[in-house]
Design an enzyme around this catalytic site. Structure first.
Site, PDB file in Angstrom:
ATOM      1  N   GLY A  46       0.881  -1.182   0.120  1.00 49.47           N
ATOM      2  CA  GLY A  46      -0.037  -0.158  -0.212  1.00 49.47           C
ATOM      3  C   GLY A  46       0.862   1.209  -0.128  1.00 49.47           C
ATOM      4  CD  GLN A  51       3.621   5.444   2.999  1.00 47.23           C
ATOM      5  OE1 GLN A  51       2.737   5.207   2.472  1.00 47.23           O
ATOM      6  NE2 GLN A  51       4.353   5.021   3.518  1.00 47.23           N
ATOM      7  CB  CYS A  94       5.551   2.057   7.594  1.00 49.60           C
ATOM      8  SG  CYS A  94       5.042   3.637   7.033  1.00 49.60           S
ATOM      9  CG  LEU A  95       7.016   0.862   1.633  1.00 46.34           C
ATOM     10  CD1 LEU A  95       6.209   1.398   0.256  1.00 46.34           C
ATOM     11  CD2 LEU A  95       8.021  -0.133   1.442  1.00 46.34           C
ATOM     12  CG  HIS A 136      -0.241   1.171   7.393  1.00 46.08           C
ATOM     13  ND1 HIS A 136       0.678   0.647   8.321  1.00 46.08           N
ATOM     14  CD2 HIS A 136       0.458   1.919   6.585  1.00 46.08           C
ATOM     15  CE1 HIS A 136       1.793   1.213   8.000  1.00 46.08           C
ATOM     16  NE2 HIS A 136       1.603   1.869   6.869  1.00 46.08           N
ATOM     17  CD  GLU A 137      -1.347   2.509   3.047  1.00 45.54           C
ATOM     18  OE1 GLU A 137      -0.671   3.499   2.994  1.00 45.54           O
ATOM     19  OE2 GLU A 137      -0.616   1.307   3.087  1.00 45.54           O
ATOM     20  CG  HIS A 140       0.628   6.763   5.885  1.00 44.99           C
ATOM     21  ND1 HIS A 140       1.702   7.165   6.488  1.00 44.99           N
ATOM     22  CD2 HIS A 140       0.699   5.337   5.452  1.00 44.99           C
ATOM     23  CE1 HIS A 140       2.657   6.147   6.407  1.00 44.99           C
ATOM     24  NE2 HIS A 140       1.939   5.174   6.095  1.00 44.99           N
TER      25      HIS A 140
HETATM   26  O1  GNR Z   1       4.155  -2.532   2.533  1.00 49.96           O
HETATM   27  C1  GNR Z   1       3.442  -2.619   3.536  1.00 49.96           C
HETATM   28  N1  GNR Z   1       3.237  -3.625   4.401  1.00 49.96           N
HETATM   29  C2  GNR Z   1       2.408  -3.631   5.488  1.00 49.96           C
HETATM   30  C3  GNR Z   1       2.268  -4.760   6.123  1.00 49.96           C
HETATM   31  C4  GNR Z   1       1.632  -4.619   7.266  1.00 49.96           C
HETATM   32  C5  GNR Z   1       0.624  -3.663   7.523  1.00 49.96           C
HETATM   33  C6  GNR Z   1       0.502  -2.574   6.556  1.00 49.96           C
HETATM   34  C7  GNR Z   1       1.588  -2.382   5.558  1.00 49.96           C
HETATM   35  S1  GNR Z   1       1.523  -0.986   4.812  1.00 49.96           S
HETATM   36  C8  GNR Z   1       3.218  -1.279   3.943  1.00 49.96           C
HETATM   37  C9  GNR Z   1       3.327  -0.156   2.815  1.00 49.96           C
HETATM   38  C10 GNR Z   1       3.068   1.438   3.496  1.00 49.96           C
HETATM   39  O2  GNR Z   1       3.927   1.773   4.375  1.00 49.96           O
HETATM   40  N2  GNR Z   1       1.997   1.844   3.278  1.00 49.96           N
HETATM   41  O3  GNR Z   1       1.773   2.987   4.168  1.00 49.96           O
HETATM   42 NI    NI Z   2       3.074   2.952   5.725  1.00 46.54          NI
END
Ligand code: GNR
Ligand code: NI
Length: 190
Positions: A46, A51, A94-95, A136-137, A140
């Site tokens: 995601g 980001q 998270c990236l 999670h997104e 953000h």
């Molecule tokens: O790549 C991603 N893997 C992930 C694993 C578990 C819960 C959420 C994520 S999202 C993350 C990519 C990212 O940072 N998205 O904002």
């Molecule tokens: Ni993230």
């Protein structure tokens, strides 16, 4: 299409509240293309526009397993309209916080309203990984990171590590001359 740089903790832009999308124009289509390319290259499941430094409420996602056909998903202006009382725990990453993983508890199931590429309203009931990733997104888009959902002790430890890494790499902090910074002293006297 272009792969864009992903903002890394402690970049303050990750704390911005992103603005709703009002129209789909050429720049927005380019943003979406670049988000997919950046997400697949990373690789990540995601990506929120902030980001890559764009404070707009746009999320790309693809939860397809490796070697399965891609399943690109786009969520514009997503909002959680219902959350289950049941919770689940998932080890998140998270990236923008590379190579750090920690368990986060969130509602197991959520209903999310969003706009598609034609700005047509859609609703999805998501559970398990899709629900976790959507939450999670959407976090953000509101300037919230998954480390905000873990203990203060763990969060402080992660923040310290990433602040130190940013300082050592010279970074793009205004105050990156290697001298101590009043707001974030690196040495304590006494
Ligand atoms: O790549 C991603 N893997 C992930 C694993 C578990 C819960 C959420 C994520 S999202 C993350 C990519 C990212 O940072 N998205 O904002
Ligand atoms: Ni993230």
């Amino acid at each position: 299409m272009a792969i864009r740089d992903i903002l890394i903790l402690p970049d303050k832009r990750l704390r911005l509240v992103s603005e709703p999308v009002k129209t789909v124009d050429k720049p927005l289509r380019t943003l979406i293309d670049d988000m997919y390319e950046t997400m697949y290259a990373a690789p990540g499941i995601g990506l929120a526009a902030i980001q890559i430094g764009v404070p707009q409420r746009v999320v790309t996602m693809d939860l397809a397993k490796k070697d399965d056909p891609p399943e690109p998903r786009l969520f514009i202006n997503p909002e959680i309209v219902w959350s289950s009382d049941d919770a689940s725990v998932y080890e998140e990453g998270c990236l923008s916080i590379p190579e750090y993983y920690e368990e986060v508890e969130r509602p197991l199931t959520v209903k999310v309203r969003y706009l598609d590429i034609d700005l047509k309203p859609q609703e999805i009931e998501a559970t398990d990984l899709l629900a976790t990733c959507l939450q999670h997104e959407i976090d953000h888009l509101n300037g919230v990171l998954f480390i905000d959902h873990i203990s203060k002790l763990k969060r402080d430890r992660v923040m310290k590590k990433f602040k130190k890494a940013a300082k050592l790499s010279g970074g793009d902090k205004p105050n990156s001359d290697g001298l101590s910074d009043d707001k974030e002293p690196s040495h304590h006297i006494g």
